[in-house]
Design an enzyme around this catalytic site. Structure first.
Site, PDB file in Angstrom:
ATOM      1  N   GLU A 111       3.461  44.334 -14.648  1.00  0.00           N
ATOM      2  CA  GLU A 111       3.759  42.892 -14.534  1.00  0.00           C
ATOM      3  C   GLU A 111       4.410  42.574 -13.186  1.00  0.00           C
ATOM      4  OE1 GLU A 111       5.689  42.973 -18.468  1.00  0.00           O
ATOM      5  OE2 GLU A 111       4.420  41.277 -18.976  1.00  0.00           O
ATOM      6  N   GLU A 131       2.504  48.567 -24.225  1.00  0.00           N
ATOM      7  CA  GLU A 131       3.507  47.993 -25.133  1.00  0.00           C
ATOM      8  C   GLU A 131       3.068  48.029 -26.595  1.00  0.00           C
ATOM      9  OE1 GLU A 131       2.704  46.723 -22.187  1.00  0.00           O
ATOM     10  OE2 GLU A 131       4.355  45.593 -21.298  1.00  0.00           O
TER      11      GLU A 131
HETATM   12  C1  LIG Z   1      12.155  42.593 -23.845  1.00  0.00           C
HETATM   13  C2  LIG Z   1      11.229  42.229 -22.725  1.00  0.00           C
HETATM   14  C3  LIG Z   1      10.232  43.301 -22.424  1.00  0.00           C
HETATM   15  C4  LIG Z   1       9.345  42.885 -21.343  1.00  0.00           C
HETATM   16  C5  LIG Z   1       8.016  43.455 -21.390  1.00  0.00           C
HETATM   17  C6  LIG Z   1       7.922  44.828 -20.886  1.00  0.00           C
HETATM   18  C7  LIG Z   1       7.788  45.811 -21.778  1.00  0.00           C
HETATM   19  C8  LIG Z   1       7.613  47.190 -21.341  1.00  0.00           C
HETATM   20  O1  LIG Z   1       7.414  47.497 -20.187  1.00  0.00           O
HETATM   21  S1  LIG Z   1       7.745  48.352 -22.572  1.00  0.00           S
HETATM   22  C9  LIG Z   1       7.490  49.863 -21.717  1.00  0.00           C
HETATM   23  C10 LIG Z   1       6.053  50.110 -21.440  1.00  0.00           C
HETATM   24  N1  LIG Z   1       5.899  51.434 -20.858  1.00  0.00           N
HETATM   25  C11 LIG Z   1       5.626  52.515 -21.586  1.00  0.00           C
HETATM   26  O2  LIG Z   1       5.482  52.474 -22.784  1.00  0.00           O
HETATM   27  C12 LIG Z   1       5.505  53.818 -20.807  1.00  0.00           C
HETATM   28  C13 LIG Z   1       6.504  54.821 -21.308  1.00  0.00           C
HETATM   29  N2  LIG Z   1       6.387  56.101 -20.603  1.00  0.00           N
HETATM   30  C14 LIG Z   1       5.401  56.971 -20.867  1.00  0.00           C
HETATM   31  O3  LIG Z   1       4.535  56.770 -21.680  1.00  0.00           O
HETATM   32  C15 LIG Z   1       5.446  58.267 -20.114  1.00  0.00           C
HETATM   33  O4  LIG Z   1       6.742  58.422 -19.570  1.00  0.00           O
HETATM   34  C16 LIG Z   1       4.411  58.354 -18.958  1.00  0.00           C
HETATM   35  C17 LIG Z   1       2.998  58.433 -19.548  1.00  0.00           C
HETATM   36  C18 LIG Z   1       4.508  57.148 -18.032  1.00  0.00           C
HETATM   37  C19 LIG Z   1       4.683  59.633 -18.116  1.00  0.00           C
HETATM   38  O5  LIG Z   1       4.704  60.744 -18.955  1.00  0.00           O
HETATM   39  P1  LIG Z   1       5.278  62.122 -18.387  1.00  0.00           P
HETATM   40  O6  LIG Z   1       4.646  62.433 -17.111  1.00  0.00           O
HETATM   41  O7  LIG Z   1       5.155  63.104 -19.503  1.00  0.00           O
HETATM   42  O8  LIG Z   1       6.816  61.823 -18.076  1.00  0.00           O
HETATM   43  P2  LIG Z   1       8.009  61.649 -19.118  1.00  0.00           P
HETATM   44  O9  LIG Z   1       7.539  60.912 -20.318  1.00  0.00           O
HETATM   45  O10 LIG Z   1       8.654  62.952 -19.336  1.00  0.00           O
HETATM   46  O11 LIG Z   1       8.971  60.653 -18.313  1.00  0.00           O
HETATM   47  C20 LIG Z   1       9.950  61.107 -17.402  1.00  0.00           C
HETATM   48  C21 LIG Z   1      11.282  60.476 -17.777  1.00  0.00           C
HETATM   49  O12 LIG Z   1      11.146  59.076 -17.614  1.00  0.00           O
HETATM   50  C22 LIG Z   1      11.531  58.420 -18.841  1.00  0.00           C
HETATM   51  N3  LIG Z   1      10.755  57.183 -18.991  1.00  0.00           N
HETATM   52  C23 LIG Z   1       9.459  57.001 -18.767  1.00  0.00           C
HETATM   53  N4  LIG Z   1       9.111  55.733 -19.005  1.00  0.00           N
HETATM   54  C24 LIG Z   1      10.224  55.102 -19.397  1.00  0.00           C
HETATM   55  C25 LIG Z   1      10.503  53.765 -19.791  1.00  0.00           C
HETATM   56  N5  LIG Z   1       9.584  52.790 -19.775  1.00  0.00           N
HETATM   57  N6  LIG Z   1      11.768  53.464 -20.142  1.00  0.00           N
HETATM   58  C26 LIG Z   1      12.733  54.397 -20.126  1.00  0.00           C
HETATM   59  N7  LIG Z   1      12.539  55.687 -19.754  1.00  0.00           N
HETATM   60  C27 LIG Z   1      11.292  56.022 -19.395  1.00  0.00           C
HETATM   61  C28 LIG Z   1      11.191  59.434 -19.909  1.00  0.00           C
HETATM   62  O13 LIG Z   1      11.893  59.169 -21.078  1.00  0.00           O
HETATM   63  C29 LIG Z   1      11.620  60.728 -19.242  1.00  0.00           C
HETATM   64  O14 LIG Z   1      13.009  60.846 -19.311  1.00  0.00           O
HETATM   65  P3  LIG Z   1      13.670  62.195 -19.920  1.00  0.00           P
HETATM   66  O15 LIG Z   1      13.114  62.333 -21.290  1.00  0.00           O
HETATM   67  O16 LIG Z   1      15.118  61.939 -19.895  1.00  0.00           O
HETATM   68  O17 LIG Z   1      13.219  63.273 -19.000  1.00  0.00           O
END
Ligand SMILES: CCCCC/C=C/C(=O)SCCNC(=O)CCNC(=O)[C@H](O)C(C)(C)COP(=O)(O)OP(=O)(O)OC[C@H]1O[C@@H](n2cnc3c(N)ncnc32)[C@H](O)[C@@H]1OP(=O)(O)O
Length: 252
Positions: A111, A131
């Site tokens: 976004e 999402e």
């Molecule tokens: C209320 C208003 C909302 C407004 C609208 C917006 C909504 C959103 O954006 S909701 C979020 C949408 N995004 C996702 O669902 C993506 C989430 N992430 C993933 O699916 C994966 O991380 C990946 C596919 C992007 C990458 O996978 P991989 O390479 O295996 O890496 P990790 O999952 O190990 O990620 C590393 C590290 O980063 C943290 N992390 C990743 N994305 C987020 C996130 N969106 N929010 C918070 N933290 C995130 C992940 O948890 C890992 O942290 P650690 O576990 O501490 O290592």
């Protein structure tokens, strides 16, 4: 700044999302800091264009999911409004903006990229609206901006499946303007920014205003805005200088 790095390389201001261990997940602080740094140079004539990118392997993996546990309906509404406020501000920002998509651009990260004027992506970028897998949907303007860029069918498919798509497919959809190798990404984006920065800043500002206004208006209102803008450019020194230069070269 806690969540972003800011680098001025005149005429470019780089805004680098800087939570690499969280794949640059967007929290409230990041929203506020991006807004603050943009406000700071809104009237600075040395900065003519903005590039937003991410530090590490992501542009941004979206809104920070770890904050969601604290959200009740009212806080969720306010967070969405706050994010939308930033995206609207970027879309209407008086200087051109480019998203340099260096890796994942998901959810709120996509976004953010959609609110910029132009998106240049690396071949290893992956884009999407995951999402739906969390039982939610885009809330920083994605439901409105994606559909305007790629059409209703593809926009709904991306939002309903939550699929991540590769950069080359995103380019075919019109979601990104150009795809380049990771090694070339920075230089290509910079060259594009420098090329745009050389143009008349008033004409650039009017192009953005007229295009954005026109997308939300009946065509006759958009055309009226275009004509009014045309009147305005003829009040500028830039127009006189550039037309004169062209004509004097021809008459030699
Ligand atoms: C209320 C208003 C909302 C407004 C609208 C917006 C909504 C959103 O954006 S909701 C979020 C949408 N995004 C996702 O669902 C993506 C989430 N992430 C993933 O699916 C994966 O991380 C990946 C596919 C992007 C990458 O996978 P991989 O390479 O295996 O890496 P990790 O999952 O190990 O990620 C590393 C590290 O980063 C943290 N992390 C990743 N994305 C987020 C996130 N969106 N929010 C918070 N933290 C995130 C992940 O948890 C890992 O942290 P650690 O576990 O501490 O290592």
């Amino acid at each position: 700044m806690e969540t972003i790095l800011v680098k001025d390389e005149n005429p470019i201001r780089w805004i680098i999302l800087n939570r690499p261990d969280r794949l640059n997940a967007i929290n409230l602080k990041m929203i506020e800091e991006i807004e603050e740094t943009l406000k700071e140079v809104e009237n600075n004539d040395n900065i003519k264009i903005i590039i937003i990118t991410g530090n590490g392997r992501a542009f941004s993996a979206g809104a920070d999911i770890s904050q969601f546990k604290e959200l009740d309906p009212v806080k969720a509404w306010l967070f969405s409004t706050k994010g939308q406020g930033l995206m609207n501000y970027i879309e209407k920002y008086p200087k051109p903006t480019i998203a340099m998509v260096n890796g994942y651009a998901l959810g709120g990260g996509l976004e953010l990229a959609l609110s910029c004027d132009i998106r240049i992506a690396s071949t290893n970028a992956e884009l999407g609206f995951p999402e739906i897998n969390l039982g939610i949907f885009p809330g920083f303007g994605g439901t409105q901006r994606l559909v305007r860029l790629v059409g209703k069918g593809k926009a709904l498919e991306l939002m309903m499946t939550g699929d991540r798509i590769k950069a080359d497919y995103a380019e075919r959809l019109g979601l990104v303007n150009k795809v380049v190798s990771p090694d070339a990404l920075e230089n290509e984006t910079k060259q594009l920014a420098l090329k745009i920065a050389e143009k008349s800043h008033i004409a650039l500002r009017l192009i953005k205003a007229v295009v954005n206004y026109g997308l939300d208006s009946p065509i006759l209102s958009g055309l009226e805005m275009e004509s009014l803008g045309w009147g305005v450019v003829f009040s500028t020194e830039e127009e006189k200088k550039r037309v004169e230069e062209f004509l004097s070269k021809r008459s030699k």
